[in-house]
Enzyme design. Structure first.
Site, PDB file in Angstrom:
ATOM      1  N   LYS A   1      -7.577  12.829   3.499  1.00 37.35           N
ATOM      2  CA  LYS A   1      -8.900  12.447   2.995  1.00 37.35           C
ATOM      3  C   LYS A   1      -9.877  13.605   3.056  1.00 37.35           C
ATOM      4  O   LYS A   1     -10.756  13.732   2.215  1.00 37.35           O
ATOM      5  CB  LYS A   1      -9.462  11.269   3.811  1.00 37.35           C
ATOM      6  CG  LYS A   1      -8.880   9.936   3.408  1.00 37.35           C
ATOM      7  CD  LYS A   1      -9.807   8.799   3.799  1.00 37.35           C
ATOM      8  CE  LYS A   1      -9.295   7.475   3.291  1.00 37.35           C
ATOM      9  NZ  LYS A   1     -10.154   6.358   3.655  1.00 37.35           N
TER      10      LYS A   1
ATOM     11  N   LYS B   1       1.074   6.365  -1.601  1.00 33.61           N
ATOM     12  CA  LYS B   1       0.624   5.005  -1.269  1.00 33.61           C
ATOM     13  C   LYS B   1      -0.365   4.492  -2.320  1.00 33.61           C
ATOM     14  O   LYS B   1      -1.199   5.252  -2.794  1.00 33.61           O
ATOM     15  CB  LYS B   1      -0.068   5.082   0.105  1.00 33.61           C
ATOM     16  CG  LYS B   1      -0.596   3.778   0.627  1.00 33.61           C
ATOM     17  CD  LYS B   1      -1.463   3.991   1.866  1.00 33.61           C
ATOM     18  CE  LYS B   1      -2.865   4.422   1.506  1.00 33.61           C
ATOM     19  NZ  LYS B   1      -3.860   4.273   2.559  1.00 33.61           N
TER      20      LYS B   1
ATOM     21  N   LYS C   1      -7.011   1.916  -2.968  1.00 38.91           N
ATOM     22  CA  LYS C   1      -8.171   1.409  -3.703  1.00 38.91           C
ATOM     23  C   LYS C   1      -9.121   2.531  -4.111  1.00 38.91           C
ATOM     24  O   LYS C   1      -9.979   2.348  -4.949  1.00 38.91           O
ATOM     25  CB  LYS C   1      -8.913   0.318  -2.912  1.00 38.91           C
ATOM     26  CG  LYS C   1      -9.326   0.676  -1.476  1.00 38.91           C
ATOM     27  CD  LYS C   1     -10.215  -0.413  -0.865  1.00 38.91           C
ATOM     28  CE  LYS C   1      -9.793  -0.931   0.489  1.00 38.91           C
ATOM     29  NZ  LYS C   1      -9.855   0.002   1.602  1.00 38.91           N
TER      30      LYS C   1
HETATM   31  P1  TYM Z   1      -7.930   0.020   4.643  1.00 40.64           P
HETATM   32  O1  TYM Z   1      -9.228  -0.597   4.274  1.00 40.64           O
HETATM   33  O2  TYM Z   1      -7.571   1.333   4.067  1.00 40.64           O
HETATM   34  O3  TYM Z   1      -6.766  -0.986   4.316  1.00 40.64           O
HETATM   35  C1  TYM Z   1      -6.798  -2.312   4.780  1.00 40.64           C
HETATM   36  C2  TYM Z   1      -5.411  -2.787   5.149  1.00 40.64           C
HETATM   37  O4  TYM Z   1      -4.539  -2.693   4.027  1.00 40.64           O
HETATM   38  C3  TYM Z   1      -3.389  -1.929   4.364  1.00 40.64           C
HETATM   39  N1  TYM Z   1      -2.985  -1.152   3.184  1.00 40.64           N
HETATM   40  C4  TYM Z   1      -1.747  -1.168   2.666  1.00 40.64           C
HETATM   41  N2  TYM Z   1      -0.636  -1.835   3.032  1.00 40.64           N
HETATM   42  C5  TYM Z   1       0.473  -1.654   2.268  1.00 40.64           C
HETATM   43  N3  TYM Z   1       0.503  -0.855   1.177  1.00 40.64           N
HETATM   44  C6  TYM Z   1      -0.589  -0.166   0.770  1.00 40.64           C
HETATM   45  N4  TYM Z   1      -0.545   0.600  -0.305  1.00 40.64           N
HETATM   46  C7  TYM Z   1      -1.795  -0.318   1.540  1.00 40.64           C
HETATM   47  N5  TYM Z   1      -3.044   0.186   1.418  1.00 40.64           N
HETATM   48  C8  TYM Z   1      -3.757  -0.329   2.445  1.00 40.64           C
HETATM   49  C9  TYM Z   1      -3.842  -1.025   5.498  1.00 40.64           C
HETATM   50  O5  TYM Z   1      -2.738  -0.588   6.263  1.00 40.64           O
HETATM   51  C10 TYM Z   1      -4.769  -1.933   6.259  1.00 40.64           C
HETATM   52  O6  TYM Z   1      -4.050  -2.785   7.122  1.00 40.64           O
HETATM   53  N6  TYM Z   1      -8.800   1.792   9.232  1.00 40.64           N
HETATM   54  C11 TYM Z   1      -8.440   0.626   8.475  1.00 40.64           C
HETATM   55  C12 TYM Z   1      -9.421  -0.518   8.646  1.00 40.64           C
HETATM   56  C13 TYM Z   1      -9.724  -0.841  10.065  1.00 40.64           C
HETATM   57  C14 TYM Z   1      -8.908  -1.566  10.950  1.00 40.64           C
HETATM   58  C15 TYM Z   1      -9.650  -1.649  12.178  1.00 40.64           C
HETATM   59  C16 TYM Z   1      -7.646  -2.162  10.833  1.00 40.64           C
HETATM   60  C17 TYM Z   1     -10.863  -0.507  10.729  1.00 40.64           C
HETATM   61  N7  TYM Z   1     -10.814  -1.000  11.997  1.00 40.64           N
HETATM   62  C18 TYM Z   1      -9.113  -2.282  13.283  1.00 40.64           C
HETATM   63  C19 TYM Z   1      -7.130  -2.790  11.954  1.00 40.64           C
HETATM   64  C20 TYM Z   1      -7.872  -2.851  13.163  1.00 40.64           C
HETATM   65  C21 TYM Z   1      -8.403   0.991   7.004  1.00 40.64           C
HETATM   66  O7  TYM Z   1      -8.943   1.984   6.588  1.00 40.64           O
HETATM   67  O8  TYM Z   1      -7.789   0.078   6.242  1.00 40.64           O
END
Ligand code: TYM
Length: 337
Positions: free
Chosen positions: A115, A200, A203
Site C-alpha cells: 500500500k 487479491k 475494493k
Molecule cells: P478490509 O476492509 O481490507 O477487508 C475486510 C475483510 O475482507 C477480507 N478480504 C478478503 N477475503 C478474501 N478474498 C479477498 N479478495 C479479500 N479482500 C478482503 C479481509 O481479509 C477482511 O477480513 N484491517 C482489516 C479491517 C480490520 C479488522 C480489525 C479485521 C480492522 N480492525 C480487527 C479484523 C479485526 C482490513 O483492512 O480489512
C-alpha cells in the site's frame, strides 16, 4: 449469561464499495459463527482514513457497510454492531499499544509494503497512519479480549502481530490480554482479481472489471464474470497453473458449498461458457436478496442509527474496562469517572 461464550471481533473498512472478497472472506463466516460466539462487528472507519477519503463518500459508505452487515444476516439483537469512530477507546488503546510495537515490525507488514508504494502522495510521502494501522487493528481486537478473528487470508500477518504485541504487554506487566486466533475460511479465504488472478481482489482497485461488488446488478455481474481472465486450456480444473479458473471454482464453491472435485466433475468435457454462466447466476442468486435488503435498510436511517448507537454504548462499556486495566498497569493515575 455474559462472558460464558467465547468472543469474536472483526471489521471491514468503508474505504471502497465492498466486494465478494469481503463477503466470502469475512462476512459470510460471521453469519455462520454469530450464534456460537459473543460477537463484535465493527465498521472500521478510523482505518479507512489511512488513505485520503472524500468525506461525503466516507459517510455514505459507512452506513452502507452497516446495512450490508445486517442484510447479510448479522442479527443486531445477538451481536454488537458499531462504528469504530463512535468508540474512542480504540484510538486511546492504539496509542498505548504503539509504545509496545517496533517500527521494524510494522515496516515488515506485506500490506504496508504494497500500500505504501501505491498511496505515496505527490511528494513521495506515506502517512504514518498507514504504517501504524496494524496497531489500531490490534487495539480493536485486544480491547474485547477476542478469542477468534474471522478474516480473509490477507489479514493473518496482522493477527500474528496482534498476538506479539499482546504477549509483550502481558510479559511486561501481568496477563491482561487473550491471545487471539485467526479464523480463515477454506474456500473464500482469498478471492482473486478477475483481470489478474495472481493478485487479491480489492475494493480499492482502479479497474472495476477486476472485482464483483456485493451491490453490483445482475447485468454487471454477468458481464464481469463473462469477461474475466481465464486461459486457453479449456478444462475446468483446480490447479495453480490455471489461476483464473481456480478462482472461479473457489467462488462457486464458496456460494454453493460444492467441493472443488464436485465442480470439476460437473464441468468435465464442457467449455468455460457454461461454467462462467453458472458462476454468475449463483452469485446473482446469493447477492440479490442482500441487495434488496440493503436498499430497504438505507431508507430507514433511524433504524440504522438505533443499532449503531446501542452498539457503541455496549462496545464502549466493555472496552473501557480493558482500557482502564491497561492504563493502571502502565502506571497512569486513575481518575474516578
Ligand atoms: P478490509 O476492509 O481490507 O477487508 C475486510 C475483510 O475482507 C477480507 N478480504 C478478503 N477475503 C478474501 N478474498 C479477498 N479478495 C479479500 N479482500 C478482503 C479481509 O481479509 C477482511 O477480513 N484491517 C482489516 C479491517 C480490520 C479488522 C480489525 C479485521 C480492522 N480492525 C480487527 C479484523 C479485526 C482490513 O483492512 O480489512
Amino acid at each position: 449469561m455474559e462472558n460464558s461464550k467465547k468472543v469474536i471481533f472483526s471489521g471491514i473498512q468503508p474505504s471502497g464499495n465492498l466486494t465478494i472478497g469481503n463477503y466470502f472472506g469475512a462476512l459470510k463466516n460471521w453469519v455462520k459463527l454469530q450464534d456460537k460466539y459473543d460477537c463484535y462487528f465493527c465498521v472500521v472507519d478510523l482505518h479507512a482514513i489511512t488513505v485520503r477519503q472524500e468525506p461525503k463518500d466516507l459517510r455514505r459508505r459507512t452506513l452502507e457497510v452497516l446495512a450490508i452487515y445486517l442484510a447479510a444476516g448479522i442479527d443486531p439483537e445477538k451481536n454488537t454492531i458499531f462504528i469504530q469512530s463512535h468508540v474512542p477507546t480504540h484510538s486511546e488503546a492504539a496509542w498505548l499499544l504503539n509504545c509496545f510495537t517496533y517500527v521494524g515490525e510494522l515496516e515488515r507488514m506485506t500490506q504496508y509494503k504494497s500500500k505504501s508504494k501505491k498511496y505515496e502522495d505527490g511528494n513521495g510521502s506515506v502517512s504514518a497512519g498507514l504504517l501504524n494501522y496494524p496497531v489500531l487493528m490490534a487495539a480493536d481486537i485486544l480491547l474485547y479480549n477476542a478469542d477468534l478473528v474471522p478474516v480473509g487470508k490477507d489479514q493473518t500477518q496482522h493477527i500474528e502481530l496482534t498476538r506479539d504485541i499482546a504477549e509483550r504487554f502481558n510479559n511486561a506487566y501481568s496477563p491482561t490480554f487473550t491471545l487471539p486466533e485467526g479464523y480463515i475460511p477454506e474456500g473464500g479465504a482469498k478471492i482473486m482479481d478477475l483481470q489478474d488472478p495472481t493478485k487479491k481482489m480489492s475494493k480499492s482497485s482502479s479497474n472495476p472489471n477486476s472485482y464483483v461488488l456485493i451491490m453490483d446488478s445482475p447485468e454487471v455481474i454477468r458481464r464481469k464474470i463473462n469477461r474475466c481472465v481465464t486461459d486457453s486450456v479449456g478444462v475446468v480444473k483446480y490447479t495453480d497453473s490455471q489461476p483464473g479458473v481456480k478462482n472461479l471454482i473457489n467462488i462457486l464453491g464458496a456460494v454453493t458449498g460444492m467441493s472443488c472435485e464436485d465442480i470439476e466433475a460437473k464441468y468435465e468435457g464442457k467449455g468455460y461458457a457454461e461454467f462462467k454462466n453458472d458462476v454468475a447466476e449463483a452469485l446473482i442468486k446469493e447477492l440479490s436478496p442482500i441487495q434488496d435488503k440493503v436498499n430497504e435498510l438505507l431508507q430507514n436511517k433511524k433504524y440504522l442509527e438505533e443499532i449503531y448507537k446501542k452498539g457503541a454504548e455496549k462496545a464502549y462499556y466493555v472496552s473501557s474496562k480493558i482500557l482502564r486495566k491497561m492504563q493502571k498497569k502502565i502506571g497512569f493515575i486513575p481518575v474516578s469517572r
